[in-house]
Scaffold this active site. Structure first.
Site, mmCIF file in Angstrom:
data_model
loop_
_atom_site.group_PDB
_atom_site.id
_atom_site.type_symbol
_atom_site.label_atom_id
_atom_site.label_comp_id
_atom_site.label_asym_id
_atom_site.label_seq_id
_atom_site.Cartn_x
_atom_site.Cartn_y
_atom_site.Cartn_z
ATOM 1 N N HIS A 184 -1.830 2.335 8.316
ATOM 2 C CA HIS A 184 -1.564 3.781 8.368
ATOM 3 C C HIS A 184 -1.924 4.454 7.036
ATOM 4 O O HIS A 184 -1.553 3.954 5.976
ATOM 5 C CB HIS A 184 -0.068 4.002 8.672
ATOM 6 C CG HIS A 184 0.332 5.443 8.689
ATOM 7 N ND1 HIS A 184 1.487 5.910 8.101
ATOM 8 C CD2 HIS A 184 -0.288 6.533 9.218
ATOM 9 C CE1 HIS A 184 1.566 7.216 8.280
ATOM 10 N NE2 HIS A 184 0.508 7.619 8.952
HETATM 11 CA CA CA Z 1 -5.685 3.979 9.640
#
Ligand code: CA
Ligand code: ZL4
Ligand code: ZN
Length: 393
Positions: A184
């Site tokens: 992320h």
């Molecule tokens: Ca990513």
């Protein structure tokens, strides 16, 4: 076979500094700056440097880094020296200032130079875009998306992407940030949480208890209060192990297509972390070089100024393949280059197979099980579509 020539009607610039590649995080640390050497050598072996403007990245200045980072943090980063830490004490030291010195973000010789060269390449790329001297600017040494204002995180010390986007914002009203690293893009997302001039979208493996950094759920879309202009401007696409090219490209094209329609960015920053490829030492997906590259191709087709950043990627031979293919897409010579690796490429034996596009069987033996049911992907597309109703350029 004809030589690779400059693309007609647009300019690609390539920003790197060989001094960045000589740094070491430690013998067995997964982050190997040497993968940049391998990537560049394959790109050059294909003759692609003749089709680009090539620049040696300079080091970013303290003031440029301070556009995002706190001066306390930068001062400390600039003065800490590597201390040999006994192996059994690694990561147990309760006195890690700014999260520096653990096993993920070790202190090593020349750390500050490494960081400022990575950010320097990203800033040079951003300036070429701002001054319209490049249409696509490539900074494979950048893409370190986890670094925070006053904290190192996940192999990242300086957030070159944030610093580069801040530069873009001096000339561009709206910037779209896209992140295809398997992790992320939390640092970039957080940095622009409270502005509606940057939209961030990250595709990543999501498993809050078992996969770093644990953030980036589908409904984490920015602080949800009416006062915050940045609300709804963070898009998260949480995925599971084993996603394939076909599924990923469907999701990418649908979601990015709709975001561009709605948000109308004037520039795109794409983080091309190569740890989303099959066979990555830390990754969990089944993406091939073709599927990863298709994301770059889709962004290029948007016909907006584009920066390509590197990022993760822990199986160097596959990192080199992906970033070589993606450089060829930027230049527009992907149909022209041979899918067989050039015979004279240095470190030829590193690549094991002699193709730019190894099959899943060649990479993995047995592909990882795909844990992404089609229904879940449709739900993700629907959530994002509904979220975008709150976004207006
Ligand atoms: Ca990513
Ligand atoms: C290593 O072998 O999940 C670091 C890190 C060092 C050398 C020997 C030390 C052994 C894997 C990872 C101890 C290692 C313990 N060495 C690591 C919660 C964790 C605490 C640290 O691609 N241990 C932390 C960070 C992630 C965690 C991923 C991705 C960056 C990017 C952009 C960052 N951290 C558990 C792990 C090794 C190591 C082997 C490691 N660290 C794998 N995943 C992490 O998004 C560039
Ligand atoms: Zn990563």
């Amino acid at each position: 076979e004809s030589a690779i020539t400059r693309p007609k009607g647009y300019t690609v610039s390539f920003h790197c500094n060989p001094d960045m590649e000589k740094h070491h995080f430690g013998m067995t640390h997964p982050m190997k700056p040497w993968r940049l050497t391998l990537s560049k050598s394959l790109i050059y072996s294909y003759g692609m440097s003749f089709a680009m403007d090539n620049y040696i990245a300079r080091a970013a200045t303290y003031e440029e880094l301070a556009d995002f980072h706190s001066t306390d943090y930068l001062d400390f980063l600039g003065t800490v020296l590597p201390e040999p830490v006994p192996r059994d004490l690694e990561n147990q030291n309760p006195d890690l200032r700014f999260n520096l010195g653990g096993s993920d973000c070790p202190l090593f010789e020349g750390l500050y130079d490494y960081c400022s060269l990575s950010a320097g390449g990203a800033l040079d790329a951003a300036r070429k875009i701002c001054y319209k001297q490049s249409d696509i600017a490539i900074a494979w040494g950048g893409g370190l998306h986890h670094a925070k204002k006053a904290e190192a995180s996940g192999f990242c010390y300086i957030n070159d992407i944030v610093v580069a986007i801040l530069q873009l914002l001096r000339f561009h009203p709206r910037v779209l940030y896209i992140d295809i690293d398997v992790h992320h893009g939390d640092g970039v997302e957080e940095a622009f949480f409270s502005t509606d001039r940057v939209m961030t979208v990250s595709f990543h493996k999501y498993d809050p208890n078992n996969f770093f950094p644990g953030t980036g759920a589908l409904d984490d879309n920015g602080p949800k209060n009416e006062q915050n202009p940045g609300a709804h401007h963070a898009v998260n696409v949480p995925l599971n192990d084993g996603i394939t090219d076909e599924q990923y490209d469907m999701l990418f094209n649908t979601i990015v297509g709709r975001i561009v329609e709605r948000f109308r960015p004037t520039a795109i920053a794409l983080q091309c972390g190569a740890d989303s490829l099959a066979g990555d030492r830390l990754g969990r997906f089944n993406l091939q070089v073709q599927g990863h590259g298709a994301c770059v191709e889709f962004c290029k087709k948007m016909n907006l100024p584009l920066i390509l950043f590197g990022g993760g990627g822990y199986t160097p031979r596959n990192v080199a393949r992906a970033w070589t293919y993606e450089t060829s897409i930027a230049i527009g010579c992907q149909e022209k280059i041979s899918p067989m690796l050039p015979q004279h490429a240095p470190w030829r034996q590193q690549f094991r197979q002699d193709t730019l596009f190894p099959t899943l069987e060649q990479i993995l033996g047995e592909p990882r099980q795909n844990r992404n049911p089609q229904k879940r992907l449709q739900d993700i597309v629907q959530h994002v579509t509904e979220q975008l109703r709150f976004v207006q350029a």
